[in-house]
Design a protein around this motif. Structure first.
Motif, PDB file in Angstrom:
ATOM      1  N   GLU A 367     -16.385   9.334  -1.097  1.00 38.34           N
ATOM      2  CA  GLU A 367     -15.728   8.678   0.275  1.00 38.34           C
ATOM      3  C   GLU A 367     -15.388   7.390   0.158  1.00 38.34           C
ATOM      4  N   ARG A 368     -16.298   6.578  -0.456  1.00 32.42           N
ATOM      5  CA  ARG A 368     -16.063   4.870  -0.397  1.00 32.42           C
ATOM      6  C   ARG A 368     -14.702   4.876  -1.293  1.00 32.42           C
ATOM      7  N   SER A 369     -14.760   5.649  -2.475  1.00 27.57           N
ATOM      8  CA  SER A 369     -13.553   5.570  -3.485  1.00 27.57           C
ATOM      9  C   SER A 369     -12.375   5.681  -2.906  1.00 27.57           C
ATOM     10  N   LEU A 370     -12.201   6.969  -2.035  1.00 24.51           N
ATOM     11  CA  LEU A 370     -11.091   7.271  -1.618  1.00 24.51           C
ATOM     12  C   LEU A 370     -10.568   6.190  -0.286  1.00 24.51           C
ATOM     13  N   MET A 371     -11.590   5.858   0.295  1.00 26.17           N
ATOM     14  CA  MET A 371     -11.205   4.674   1.385  1.00 26.17           C
ATOM     15  C   MET A 371     -10.768   3.342   0.721  1.00 26.17           C
ATOM     16  N   LEU A 372     -11.280   3.080  -0.319  1.00 27.42           N
ATOM     17  CA  LEU A 372     -10.737   1.997  -1.368  1.00 27.42           C
ATOM     18  C   LEU A 372      -9.271   2.156  -1.500  1.00 27.42           C
ATOM     19  N   VAL A 373      -8.851   3.174  -2.191  1.00 27.96           N
ATOM     20  CA  VAL A 373      -7.560   3.628  -2.409  1.00 27.96           C
ATOM     21  C   VAL A 373      -6.613   3.437  -1.155  1.00 27.96           C
ATOM     22  N   ASP A 374      -7.301   3.871  -0.148  1.00 28.13           N
ATOM     23  CA  ASP A 374      -6.473   3.875   1.264  1.00 28.13           C
ATOM     24  C   ASP A 374      -6.293   2.456   1.792  1.00 28.13           C
ATOM     25  N   LEU A 375      -7.223   1.591   1.266  1.00 25.63           N
ATOM     26  CA  LEU A 375      -6.790   0.097   1.606  1.00 25.63           C
ATOM     27  C   LEU A 375      -5.961  -0.448   0.906  1.00 25.63           C
ATOM     28  N   MET A 376      -6.212  -0.306  -0.615  1.00 28.09           N
ATOM     29  CA  MET A 376      -5.497  -0.968  -1.426  1.00 28.09           C
ATOM     30  C   MET A 376      -4.005  -0.733  -1.382  1.00 28.09           C
ATOM     31  N   GLN A 377      -3.686   0.636  -1.017  1.00 25.05           N
ATOM     32  CA  GLN A 377      -2.334   0.908  -0.694  1.00 25.05           C
ATOM     33  C   GLN A 377      -1.829   0.264   0.591  1.00 25.05           C
ATOM     34  N   ASN A 378      -2.490   0.447   1.814  1.00 23.46           N
ATOM     35  CA  ASN A 378      -2.033   0.281   3.046  1.00 23.46           C
ATOM     36  C   ASN A 378      -2.511  -0.907   3.612  1.00 23.46           C
ATOM     37  N   ASP A 379      -3.495  -1.579   3.320  1.00 24.13           N
ATOM     38  CA  ASP A 379      -3.961  -2.642   4.020  1.00 24.13           C
ATOM     39  C   ASP A 379      -3.462  -4.026   3.351  1.00 24.13           C
ATOM     40  N   GLU A 380      -2.678  -4.642   4.104  1.00 22.30           N
ATOM     41  CA  GLU A 380      -1.666  -5.558   3.512  1.00 22.30           C
ATOM     42  C   GLU A 380      -2.583  -6.700   2.691  1.00 22.30           C
ATOM     43  N   GLN A 381      -3.719  -7.288   3.268  1.00 22.14           N
ATOM     44  CA  GLN A 381      -4.306  -8.352   2.775  1.00 22.14           C
ATOM     45  C   GLN A 381      -4.929  -7.794   1.279  1.00 22.14           C
ATOM     46  N   LEU A 382      -5.665  -6.665   1.097  1.00 24.01           N
ATOM     47  CA  LEU A 382      -6.093  -6.393  -0.065  1.00 24.01           C
ATOM     48  C   LEU A 382      -5.002  -5.836  -1.116  1.00 24.01           C
ATOM     49  N   HIS A 383      -3.799  -4.974  -0.465  1.00 20.82           N
ATOM     50  CA  HIS A 383      -2.847  -5.001  -1.413  1.00 20.82           C
ATOM     51  C   HIS A 383      -2.291  -5.985  -1.912  1.00 20.82           C
ATOM     52  N   ASP A 384      -2.005  -7.053  -1.410  1.00 21.18           N
ATOM     53  CA  ASP A 384      -1.434  -8.150  -1.883  1.00 21.18           C
ATOM     54  C   ASP A 384      -2.302  -9.044  -2.736  1.00 21.18           C
ATOM     55  N   LEU A 385      -3.817  -8.762  -2.728  1.00 24.56           N
ATOM     56  CA  LEU A 385      -4.712  -9.329  -3.408  1.00 24.56           C
ATOM     57  C   LEU A 385      -4.625  -8.716  -4.721  1.00 24.56           C
ATOM     58  N   ILE A 386      -4.842  -7.337  -4.624  1.00 25.05           N
ATOM     59  CA  ILE A 386      -4.803  -6.644  -6.271  1.00 25.05           C
ATOM     60  C   ILE A 386      -3.512  -6.644  -6.819  1.00 25.05           C
ATOM     61  N   MET A 387      -2.386  -6.752  -6.096  1.00 25.91           N
ATOM     62  CA  MET A 387      -1.185  -6.653  -6.832  1.00 25.91           C
ATOM     63  C   MET A 387      -0.692  -8.106  -7.230  1.00 25.91           C
ATOM     64  N   TYR A 388      -0.909  -9.174  -6.369  1.00 29.88           N
ATOM     65  CA  TYR A 388      -0.266 -10.433  -6.730  1.00 29.88           C
ATOM     66  C   TYR A 388      -1.380 -11.501  -6.861  1.00 29.88           C
ATOM     67  N   GLY A 389      -2.643 -11.303  -6.548  1.00 32.10           N
ATOM     68  CA  GLY A 389      -3.594 -12.089  -6.620  1.00 32.10           C
ATOM     69  C   GLY A 389      -4.071 -13.110  -5.286  1.00 32.10           C
ATOM     70  N   VAL A 390      -4.567 -14.396  -5.569  1.00 32.36           N
ATOM     71  CA  VAL A 390      -4.581 -15.125  -4.362  1.00 32.36           C
ATOM     72  C   VAL A 390      -3.774 -15.623  -3.747  1.00 32.36           C
ATOM     73  N   ASN A 391      -3.415 -15.585  -2.691  1.00 34.99           N
ATOM     74  CA  ASN A 391      -2.295 -16.287  -1.916  1.00 34.99           C
ATOM     75  C   ASN A 391      -2.314 -17.762  -2.339  1.00 34.99           C
ATOM     76  N   GLY A 392      -1.179 -18.510  -2.645  1.00 34.90           N
ATOM     77  CA  GLY A 392      -1.371 -19.978  -2.614  1.00 34.90           C
ATOM     78  C   GLY A 392      -1.844 -20.215  -4.094  1.00 34.90           C
ATOM     79  N   VAL A 393      -2.315 -19.337  -4.772  1.00 35.17           N
ATOM     80  CA  VAL A 393      -2.815 -19.593  -6.114  1.00 35.17           C
ATOM     81  C   VAL A 393      -1.825 -19.027  -7.114  1.00 35.17           C
ATOM     82  N   HIS A 394      -1.931 -17.532  -7.186  1.00 28.82           N
ATOM     83  CA  HIS A 394      -1.221 -16.768  -8.037  1.00 28.82           C
ATOM     84  C   HIS A 394       0.091 -16.684  -7.370  1.00 28.82           C
ATOM     85  N   TYR A 395       0.434 -16.637  -6.242  1.00 29.62           N
ATOM     86  CA  TYR A 395       1.648 -16.534  -5.556  1.00 29.62           C
ATOM     87  C   TYR A 395       1.962 -17.149  -4.387  1.00 29.62           C
ATOM     88  N   THR A 396       3.054 -17.372  -3.827  1.00 32.21           N
ATOM     89  CA  THR A 396       3.203 -18.082  -2.492  1.00 32.21           C
ATOM     90  C   THR A 396       4.232 -16.850  -1.696  1.00 32.21           C
TER      91      THR A 396
END
Lengths: 522, 304
Positions: A367-396
């Protein structure tokens, strides 16, 4: 001195043997104890947790990615885990399989039944095969609706359909249909130098290649991508797109016409189109459009293009776009340009299984794994973290769905986070406009056809497929690269060998599955 | 039983020295033999090695149905026979030369430089070969063109490859084998040489009548051991030298590369295991036959 070093060598050898044996036995125990009840935990969990989802117990999730561990893994994953902890009371640990040997390690991770919860999966990483072998957990509609409501709402049903193997789903596909069609990247400065016409057709491309070959010593006109391809590197463009066929990921000697509603499968090598293409290729080969020893070359075509040693390569839009971006950032002296040499043909979207996430069959935290995928695809904060890294450090963020790269961008990239592609994706500000324009243009040309979601189940003809692949490598590839003098004889020999390897049986199996698929759709 | 314990005590140092090897073989040769069952099974993850369903000889079909089984098996055996004969002859020759040549330093330097290729991985050897031999920018062809001669297209001509592979194998294995034979020669009783010299034997007579007969047992053992692997192609060598160049397969494809290519896409563990079993059975039969022949001829020289 000598004696001492020998003793320590012996000690080292013994410890390594012991370590190995320990690992081995642990692995066995694991697989014995968990494999027997592999399918039950999911079912149980799903049935007991009927009300709200219970996340009171903290869990550690482990996911396997393909590609090297990013330099800033620690800092970014610390951030990710802070958010995850808060949202679903879980933390994520990544394991990374290097590009150099992922293909060997990936199946072993599943075969050895190692302890992990999520794994990056993709059609090119053997998704069907691993799913049929029982490596991934089957995902039911109930589970999806319950644990990943956002994804369930956002994902087009075609994407789910394409990810099904024998009617069962084992993957949460990416939610961002990228184009599968390939382009050509070439040196615009060289084209201008020789006053060549714009490259927008197979003929103009051939002229470009031949001119380079004749005039530019030390530059190879075209270099293919290395790998175990069973077709010519340009076949996706010149055979598949040009003729508007679908060719089953260019893995088998078969194709069907996109607009053929009956989905009639035919042998590619028996067509006039293939023969015509061979004439085209032979002419290029005879004019030194590629190295005579192209089959043994282990060169990286992108690196060679960047270094100015190669005048054209082919790849998909995203990869070539990134290459252009890099070249511009590194102030490359070469002017380069993308070419679509069959601009008016029907374009297909990559099937959704190009990138996806699967749950390990023996995961204890489904369950938690599926919830994680759900967040990674649809939660902007987590999505941007996993895709581009830390805001201000790895991308702006640059607004308008774009981001700007920083000098640290390279420290968090290069591994398979593409399974979390979603409409939230940002594009690199520096990504060439022409590439983005092409994407837009192609979006309008995307052709949807009834067999789009068809997936071939090859389990009945594995033996024949292995042998067909061998024949293609041995007889078709040299023929396509123009290394065989007599084209007619070459085709004849190729087809004779294919027949002997079981072509008819595979074709019949494929056709019957397609027929059944089409009948089901009505 | 008493004698067993006595023997154990008596040879405890020797037995202790043997232990690592025994452990190694139990772990890496005997235990994995259980995996042979995989050759007769349809592997799935849930069942694992022992729980997967049986499927008889289905896994062997791909190899024999391919029509290439004979070709690759023949290639494997012929290449290995050539390697065994040529490599051993060269190694013995080099060992004798090194032994007869004086000068400690000179001998050490030669020996080390002969040994060097043994440590180069096949991946690197493959890359070196490509840079030497390729048609467009290979060193060999550059030199040929420079001398006004036709360049030769080695990577598209299967006929060159048997010679090339034998050459590379000899180059890479020379140092290792030479050291082994040199050790055997050094172990020969020096009194024999002294006696031969007193009797007036010249250097060639010494080599022919003393060195070679004394090397004979070592040669037999090394060859016998090599023969057991005659149906195993050196994958590292063939794959890195030839790669996926279909044009060369007719003369360079061995069982291991063939199976690797077929399995790369289908990833079927059962089929891969089947090919391994096929090789092992052939190897077993060969070594039994050769050992039997040696025993008939000279009982003391056989392995068992």
């Amino acid at each position: 001195m000598l004696k001492k070093s020998k003793m320590s060598m012996l000690a080292l050898a013994l410890t390594s043997v012991m370590a190995l044996s320990a690992c081995g036995s642990n692995g066995n125990n694991d697989s014995n104890s968990t494999s027997s009840d592999s399918s039950t935990p999911a079912a149980n969990d799903a049935s007991t947790a009927t009300g709200g989802i219970d996340t009171s117990k903290e869990v550690k999730l482990k996911m396997i990615f393909v590609g090297p561990k990013p330099v800033d893994y620690d800092s970014v994953f610390t951030e990710i885990n802070k958010v995850l902890k808060e949202k679903i009371n879980a933390t994520l640990e990544g394991e990374f399989l290097d590009w150099s040997d992922w293909a060997q390690k990936y199946p072993l991770k599943l075969a050895a039944n190692e302890n992990f919860d999520l794994i990056y999966s993709a059609n090119w990483a053997g998704y069907n095969d691993q799913a049929l072998k029982g490596g991934f957990l089957e995902l039911t509609e109930d589970m999806l609706q319950k644990y990943m409501p956002k994804t369930w709402a956002a994902m087009p049903s075609v994407s789910w359909g394409q990810a099904k193997v024998n009617g069962k789903l084992y993957m949460v596909p990416q939610n961002n249909g990228e184009s599968v069609e390939k382009l050509i990247l070439y040196r615009e400065d060289l084209r201008k130098k020789y006053n060549l016409p714009e490259i927008n057709s197979p003929e103009s491309y051939a002229t470009y290649l031949k001119t380079i070959a004749a005039n530019e010593k030390g530059i190879v006109p075209f270099e293919p991508e290395t790998g175990d391809w069973k077709y010519h590197n340009l076949d996706r463009i010149l055979l598949k797109q040009q003729n508007e066929w679908n060719m089953f990921d260019l893995d088998m000697p078969f194709a069907y016409k996109l607009d053929d509603a009956t989905g009639k499968v035919f042998n590619v090598y028996e067509t006039q189109e293939f023969k015509d293409l061979l004439v085209y290729y032979k002419d290029l080969a005879d004019n030194n459009a590629w190295s005579k020893n192209v089959l043994n070359s282990k060169n990286d075509h992108q690196a060679d293009f960047k270094a100015g040693k190669v005048a054209s390569i082919t790849h998909n839009n995203g990869t070539l776009g990134s290459l252009i971006t890099t070249m511009q950032q590194e102030k490359s002296p070469y002017e380069v340009k993308l070419a679509d040499i069959n601009p008016d043909k029907k374009k297909s979207v990559a099937i959704s299984t190009q990138n996806g996430t699967s749950i390990h069959a023996t995961s204890k935290n489904v369950e938690r794994s599926l919830m994680l995928v759900d967040l990674m695809q649809n939660d902007e904060q987590l999505h941007d973290l996993i895709m581009y890294g830390v805001n201000g450090v790895h991308y702006t963020p640059a607004g308008d769905g774009k981001y700007a790269a920083t000098d640290k961008s390279a420290n968090f990239t290069g591994f398979s986070n593409w399974n979390f592609n979603s409409p939230l994706n940002l594009t690199n500000e520096a990504f060439p406009q022409e590439a983005s324009d092409l994407v837009k243009k192609w979006e309008g040309q995307v052709y949807h056809y009834s067999l789009e979601t068809f997936v071939f189940d090859n389990s009945n003809v594995k033996t024949e497929l292995a042998n067909l692949g061998n024949v293609m490598l041995r007889y078709a590839i040299p023929l396509e690269y123009g290394l065989i003098k007599d084209i007619d004889k070459g085709i004849e020999e190729l087809n004779k060998q294919l027949k002997a390897a079981g072509l008819d049986k595979v074709q019949a199996e494929l056709q019957s599955q397609i027929d059944a698929f089409l009948a089901n759709q009505k | 039983m008493i004698t067993f314990w006595n023997d154990l005590k008596k040879y405890k140092v020797l037995l202790l020295m043997l232990t690592p090897a025994v452990i190694f073989y139990i772990l890496f040769a005997y235990l994995p033999m259980g995996g042979i069952v995989l050759a007769f099974k349809h592997f799935d993850y849930a069942g694992g090695i022992f729980g997967s369903p049986w499927n008889g000889f289905d896994n062997f079909r791909f190899f024999f149905d391919s029509g290439d089984a004979f070709r690759v098996t023949r290639n494997t055996a012929l290449y290995n026979i050539a390697f065994i004969i040529i490599n051993n002859l060269l190694q013995i020759f080099a060992a004798i030369l090194l032994f007869e040549v004086g000068g400690k330093w000179f001998r050490k330097i030669i020996q080390s430089s002969l040994f060097l290729p043994y440590f180069i991985s096949w991946v690197v050897v493959g890359a070196i070969a490509y840079n030497l031999l390729n048609y467009d920018i290979g060193t060999v062809n550059m030199v040929l063109r420079g001398l006004g001669m036709e360049a030769i297209d080695i990577y598209n001509t299967p006929a060159y490859w048997p010679y090339l592979l034998v050459l590379v194998s000899a180059w890479k294995g020379l140092g290792y084998g030479t050291v082994m034979y040199l050790a055997a020669i050094t172990g020969i009783d020096t009194e024999m040489y002294e006696a031969a010299e007193i009797d007036g034997a010249n250097i060639f007579q010494r080599i022919l009548k003393v060195t070679l007969p004394n090397l004979y047992p070592t040669v037999i053992i090394l060859v016998l051991l090599a023969v057991g692997n005659i149906f195993r192609g050196d994958f590292g060598m063939f794959y890195n030298m030839v790669g996926n160049n279909g044009l060369l397969f007719s003369s360079t494809d061995v069982i291991d590369t063939f199976v690797f290519r077929s399995m790369m896409t289908s990833n079927d563990m059962g089929m891969a295991a089947a090919a391994g079993v096929f090789q092992s059975v052939l190897g077993f039969v060969t070594i039994m036959a050769v050992n039997y022949a040696v025993r008939r001829y000279d009982k003391d020289r056989a392995l068992f």
